[in-house]
Design a protein around this motif. Structure first.
Motif, PDB file in Angstrom:
ATOM      1  N   THR A  52       0.829  -5.046   2.371  1.00 15.17           N
ATOM      2  CA  THR A  52       1.239  -5.140   3.767  1.00 15.17           C
ATOM      3  C   THR A  52       2.548  -5.889   3.951  1.00 15.17           C
ATOM      4  O   THR A  52       3.001  -6.071   5.066  1.00 15.17           O
ATOM      5  N   ASP A  53       3.154  -6.350   2.845  1.00 16.89           N
ATOM      6  CA  ASP A  53       4.335  -7.179   3.006  1.00 16.89           C
ATOM      7  C   ASP A  53       5.187  -7.071   1.754  1.00 16.89           C
ATOM      8  O   ASP A  53       4.781  -6.565   0.723  1.00 16.89           O
ATOM      9  N   ASN A  54       6.431  -7.603   1.844  1.00 10.08           N
ATOM     10  CA  ASN A  54       7.235  -7.733   0.653  1.00 10.08           C
ATOM     11  C   ASN A  54       6.661  -8.847  -0.210  1.00 10.08           C
ATOM     12  O   ASN A  54       5.774  -9.575   0.196  1.00 10.08           O
ATOM     13  N   CYS A  55       7.201  -8.987  -1.428  1.00  6.64           N
ATOM     14  CA  CYS A  55       6.733 -10.051  -2.304  1.00  6.64           C
ATOM     15  C   CYS A  55       7.063 -11.401  -1.673  1.00  6.64           C
ATOM     16  O   CYS A  55       8.196 -11.643  -1.251  1.00  6.64           O
ATOM     17  N   ALA A  56       6.066 -12.270  -1.600  1.00  7.87           N
ATOM     18  CA  ALA A  56       6.245 -13.551  -0.917  1.00  7.87           C
ATOM     19  C   ALA A  56       5.431 -14.612  -1.635  1.00  7.87           C
ATOM     20  O   ALA A  56       4.420 -14.317  -2.275  1.00  7.87           O
ATOM     21  N   PRO A  57       5.855 -15.890  -1.549  1.00  8.80           N
ATOM     22  CA  PRO A  57       5.078 -16.966  -2.174  1.00  8.80           C
ATOM     23  C   PRO A  57       3.779 -17.209  -1.431  1.00  8.80           C
ATOM     24  O   PRO A  57       3.736 -17.179  -0.203  1.00  8.80           O
ATOM     25  N   VAL A  58       2.717 -17.475  -2.204  1.00  5.82           N
ATOM     26  CA  VAL A  58       1.411 -17.746  -1.607  1.00  5.82           C
ATOM     27  C   VAL A  58       0.910 -19.140  -1.959  1.00  5.82           C
ATOM     28  O   VAL A  58      -0.163 -19.539  -1.501  1.00  5.82           O
TER      29      VAL A  58
ATOM     30  N   ALA B 106      -5.058 -12.091  -7.507  1.00 11.49           N
ATOM     31  CA  ALA B 106      -4.035 -11.396  -6.720  1.00 11.49           C
ATOM     32  C   ALA B 106      -4.372  -9.920  -6.567  1.00 11.49           C
ATOM     33  O   ALA B 106      -4.243  -9.346  -5.474  1.00 11.49           O
ATOM     34  N   GLN B 107      -4.821  -9.284  -7.650  1.00  8.56           N
ATOM     35  CA  GLN B 107      -5.167  -7.863  -7.574  1.00  8.56           C
ATOM     36  C   GLN B 107      -6.362  -7.633  -6.657  1.00  8.56           C
ATOM     37  O   GLN B 107      -6.393  -6.656  -5.897  1.00  8.56           O
ATOM     38  N   ASN B 108      -7.349  -8.525  -6.732  1.00  4.74           N
ATOM     39  CA  ASN B 108      -8.497  -8.399  -5.826  1.00  4.74           C
ATOM     40  C   ASN B 108      -8.064  -8.491  -4.378  1.00  4.74           C
ATOM     41  O   ASN B 108      -8.554  -7.757  -3.509  1.00  4.74           O
TER      42      ASN B 108
ATOM     43  N   GLN C 262      -6.823  -5.839   0.746  1.00  2.98           N
ATOM     44  CA  GLN C 262      -5.911  -5.476   1.838  1.00  2.98           C
ATOM     45  C   GLN C 262      -5.759  -3.963   1.933  1.00  2.98           C
ATOM     46  O   GLN C 262      -5.675  -3.409   3.032  1.00  2.98           O
ATOM     47  N   GLU C 263      -5.699  -3.280   0.779  1.00  2.00           N
ATOM     48  CA  GLU C 263      -5.632  -1.822   0.813  1.00  2.00           C
ATOM     49  C   GLU C 263      -6.890  -1.244   1.458  1.00  2.00           C
ATOM     50  O   GLU C 263      -6.820  -0.273   2.225  1.00  2.00           O
ATOM     51  N   LEU C 264      -8.044  -1.842   1.125  1.00  2.00           N
ATOM     52  CA  LEU C 264      -9.298  -1.396   1.743  1.00  2.00           C
ATOM     53  C   LEU C 264      -9.265  -1.625   3.247  1.00  2.00           C
ATOM     54  O   LEU C 264      -9.674  -0.747   4.031  1.00  2.00           O
ATOM     55  N   GLN C 265      -8.760  -2.793   3.658  1.00  2.00           N
ATOM     56  CA  GLN C 265      -8.661  -3.082   5.082  1.00  2.00           C
ATOM     57  C   GLN C 265      -7.753  -2.073   5.778  1.00  2.00           C
ATOM     58  O   GLN C 265      -8.062  -1.593   6.872  1.00  2.00           O
TER      59      GLN C 265
ATOM     60  N   SER D 260      -7.153   0.959   4.779  1.00  2.00           N
ATOM     61  CA  SER D 260      -7.856   2.240   4.822  1.00  2.00           C
ATOM     62  C   SER D 260      -8.892   2.257   5.937  1.00  2.00           C
ATOM     63  O   SER D 260      -9.053   3.267   6.637  1.00  2.00           O
ATOM     64  N   LEU D 261      -9.582   1.125   6.116  1.00  2.00           N
ATOM     65  CA  LEU D 261     -10.573   1.050   7.187  1.00  2.00           C
ATOM     66  C   LEU D 261      -9.918   1.154   8.551  1.00  2.00           C
ATOM     67  O   LEU D 261     -10.445   1.820   9.460  1.00  2.00           O
ATOM     68  N   VAL D 262      -8.753   0.491   8.692  1.00  2.00           N
ATOM     69  CA  VAL D 262      -8.028   0.574   9.962  1.00  2.00           C
ATOM     70  C   VAL D 262      -7.602   2.016  10.219  1.00  2.00           C
ATOM     71  O   VAL D 262      -7.741   2.544  11.334  1.00  2.00           O
ATOM     72  N   GLN D 263      -7.077   2.672   9.171  1.00  4.79           N
ATOM     73  CA  GLN D 263      -6.655   4.062   9.333  1.00  4.79           C
ATOM     74  C   GLN D 263      -7.848   4.958   9.648  1.00  4.79           C
ATOM     75  O   GLN D 263      -7.742   5.882  10.464  1.00  4.79           O
ATOM     76  N   LEU D 264      -8.980   4.679   8.982  1.00  2.80           N
ATOM     77  CA  LEU D 264     -10.187   5.466   9.255  1.00  2.80           C
ATOM     78  C   LEU D 264     -10.638   5.266  10.693  1.00  2.80           C
ATOM     79  O   LEU D 264     -11.008   6.228  11.383  1.00  2.80           O
ATOM     80  N   GLU D 265     -10.592   4.006  11.151  1.00  5.33           N
ATOM     81  CA  GLU D 265     -10.987   3.727  12.527  1.00  5.33           C
ATOM     82  C   GLU D 265     -10.063   4.444  13.507  1.00  5.33           C
ATOM     83  O   GLU D 265     -10.511   5.006  14.506  1.00  5.33           O
TER      84      GLU D 265
END
Length: 689
Positions: free
Chosen positions: A180-186, A278-280, A285-288, A290-295
């Motif tokens: 959902t974003d560019n590479c950023a420090p976390v 990080a991958q999880n 976020q990808e699942l979220q 997809s859920l938003v798009q599905l909704e």
């Protein structure tokens, strides 16, 4: 090889101190000597020793007391007692007090070396065990924290701080490229001496698998152990998932650092755990998303279902309205044609004008409700705008909105889909309406058209609040809206953008001195001329008179057609159902059939099938009337039979034009029939040609 260490020798015998110091130094150890207990305690305050050799017989302090003081000051130091024969008992007692061992004078130097280096080895193993334990604790803490939440901003700051402490780094930072974003420090611990842009450039280079533009950024590429990092350099270690970089761990040491094997193992394991976290988070976020798009898709389906239901309702209402509108329009024109008094003629014309207005409103509703496939045809953009304004006229008028039209009367036609263009115009009018409703003062929507450099230009300018500069670039993004929840989907302008782009045009949003302006440009595509036809003089045209059968379940429509067509010289028989029409066809001959599509009993499709079986020539000369062109069944039937269509409501000119077109097309087939040229006269219902 035994590990080197730092050794303290405490003995008042200078010869002994020098001998021990020489022997141990020759073995690579660092040796400090102290002639007294006080000197020994002072040395221990200044530095840490791995091993201390303590003579129990000192001039200033008893050996047992010195051992206790050293134990308190440096509990990690291994103690070896040096004693003479007279103090063996004291040495044994010292050993019992957790002194590692003792040497009895005189002793052999190999014994001393063996004892000291055994203690150093034990000390080394002890420190290594502690380091390993600390690393395991750190890794367990990082793993526990990383798995606590999928929100990296919540967990990674503490994980990065633990990692920095474990490898003694002055700065550590974790960067992740999220969907959902560019590479950023976390997560960040400490401060880096390189500026943020240098670090960001290095991370981008790592993600793109290229060398960093700045030589002060070092990227670890399977060479972490033994890698030397200078004090002005920063190390980036890739975070990988499925052999692809998804982020980085950044480290910096103020005094520089050579990555030892134990540090490399710790960093490697920690990076694996952080990469998994990080991958999880990325997958979550990808699942979220997809859920938003599905909704959104579900909402779109529901909305489309509602639109389909509304379309069916509109179609039904339109059908019910179009039948009486046909009669009102037709009879008002008929009244005006029989030359009544001036007052009656004026009244009939007013009725006719209002009936036409109602017909246009119904037509606009049908055009807006129907989901058309894109079909290009010659389009008058000015007329598209007028129709859209008329469709919105009531809502604009209720809210005291004024529409000013400045439409170029010489605007060229273009090939386009009129229904899609009308959708764009209605959306822009609606948006302007909503925007102006929120402001005080005059509410004016100005719409202008002109041709500029081979393109059609239409501008829609309102007197609303305008569009904030920060969201101006976003207005055409799908699902972007500034309206309150439930007032908009954020799809309107994105659909407009798609439609205009599909036509090879552009649409842009601008802020003027007051309010917003939407500017549309469309290419001028010259409509293809079917054939050059010479203009004809209406007075020289000859109308064909025919025997016509009218079938419609609305008696008023049948009566209207009998009167009007009879006035035009045709011989007309009218019935209100298909069964009666069948009986007439069995006994009488007709040149043309005008039939409604939807009728009780035998509908238009069944009647047409009957004609094809008994009179295929007459089936080919059938004109169908309908006020329900939105119905899928009606549309499919008209496509399948390729029949001529007369849409209700229709005026007298359109009716006669369709009839003459049908008769003229089949004129050769009708030679020898009752058809003849009608110059004038009134054939009426019962007049035979």
């Amino acid at each position: 090889m035994n590990p080197a260490g730092r050794v303290l020798i405490v003995d008042d015998d200078e010869g002994m101190r020098l001998t021990v110091q020489y022997v141990l130094a020759d073995r690579g150890h660092e040796v400090v000597s102290a002639p007294s207990g006080a000197a020994a305690l002072a040395a221990i305050q200044e530095q840490t020793f791995d091993v201390a050799l303590i003579d129990l017989s000192l001039p200033d302090i008893a050996g047992e007391e010195l051992i206790a003081e050293v134990r308190r000051a440096s509990p990690e130091t291994a103690l070896i007692v040096i004693t003479g024969f007279a103090s063996v008992d004291s040495a044994v007692e010292a050993v019992n007090e957790r002194v590692r061992a003792y040497l009895r004078k005189p002793f052999e130097m190999p014994d001393l070396i063996q004892r000291v280096e055994a203690e150093l080895e034990a000390r080394h193993l002890q420190l290594e065990h502690r380091r390993m334990t600390a690393r395991l604790v750190t890794l367990n803490q990082i793993g526990a924290l990383a798995g606590r939440s999928l929100d990296l901003n919540e967990t990674m700051p503490e994980c990065v701080a633990l990692l920095a402490d474990a490898v003694e780094a002055d700065w550590a930072e974790m960067w992740v490229a999220l969907p959902t974003d560019n590479c950023a420090p976390v997560g960040t611990a400490g401060a880096c001496r390189l500026n943020r842009e240098e670090i960001a450039d290095g991370v981008r280079a790592l993600l793109e698998q290229r060398d960093p533009p700045n030589g002060r950024i070092r990227i670890a590429r399977n060479d972490l152990p033994a890698l030397s990092i200078g004090p002005d350099e920063a190390l980036l270690i890739p975070l990988e998932a499925q052999a692809q970089p998804i982020g980085a761990i950044g480290l910096q040491w103020s005094d520089g650092r050579t990555i030892e094997s134990h540090d490399g193992e710790l960093l490697g394991t920690a990076v694996e755990r952080l990469a998994a976290a990080a991958q999880n988070s990325r997958l979550y976020q990808e699942l979220q998303q997809s859920l938003v798009q599905l909704e959104r898709a579900q909402k779109t389906l529901v909305r489309n279902e509602k639109l389909a239901t509304a379309g069916a309702l509109i179609a039904g209402v339109a059908h019910e309205l179009n039948n009486p509108l046909t009669a009102i329009l037709g009879f008002s024109e008929y009244l005006a044609s029989i030359q009544p008094t001036e007052v009656a003629a004026s009244a009939a014309q007013r009725v006719s004008a209002q009936a036409r207005r109602c017909a246009r409103i119904v037509e606009n509703l049908l055009a807006f409700a129907r989901q058309y496939e894109s079909e290009r045809e010659p389009v008058d953009l000015n007329q598209v705008i007028r129709d859209a304004v008329e469709l919105q006229a009531y809502h604009l008028r209720v809210d005291n909105m004024e529409v000013k039209l400045d439409l170029d009367p010489a605007l060229p036609m273009t090939e386009a889909d009129p229904h899609r263009l009308q959708q764009v115009v209605i959306n822009l009018i609606t948006n302007a309406h909503h925007a102006m409703r929120e402001t005080e003062g005059a509410h004016v929507l100005s719409i202008s058209t002109r041709a500029v450099d081979g393109r059609l230009v239409a501008e829609f300018s309102d007197t609303g609040p305008g569009i904030p500069a920060d969201i101006l670039p976003l207005v055409f993004d799908p699902f972007f809206t500034t309206k309150k929840l439930g007032e908009g989907t954020g799809l309107g302008l994105s659909i407009c953008y798609g439609i205009i782009t599909e036509h090879g045009g552009t649409i842009e949003a601008l802020n003027g001195e007051q309010g917003a302006t939407f500017r549309i440009e469309l290419p001028i595509v010259t409509p293809v001329a079917e054939q050059d036809e010479k203009p004809t003089d209406p007075e020289q045209e000859e109308s064909v008179c025919a025997r016509i059968l009218v079938v419609d379940d609305e008696e008023v429509v049948v009566e209207l057609l009998q009167r009007v067509l009879g006035e035009d010289g045709h011989w007309v028989r009218g019935v209100t159902d298909g069964r009666t029409a069948q009986e007439l066809l069995a006994n009488e001959d007709f040149d043309l059939v005008i039939s409604d599509v939807k009728m009780p009993g035998m509908d238009g499709a069944e009647f047409h099938a009957y004609l094809q079986s008994v009179r295929p020539d007459l089936a080919a000369r059938t004109i169908f009337m309908t006020g329900d062109r939105l119905s899928p069944d009606t549309a499919e039937f008209l496509r399948s039979c390729n029949a001529r269509l007369l849409e209700k409501p229709f005026d007298r000119d359109k009716l006669e034009a369709v009839i003459q077109e049908a008769l003229a097309e089949d004129d050769n087939k009708l030679e020898g029939s009752a058809l003849h040229l009608c110059k004038s006269g009134n054939a009426g219902e019962d007049q035979s040609c």
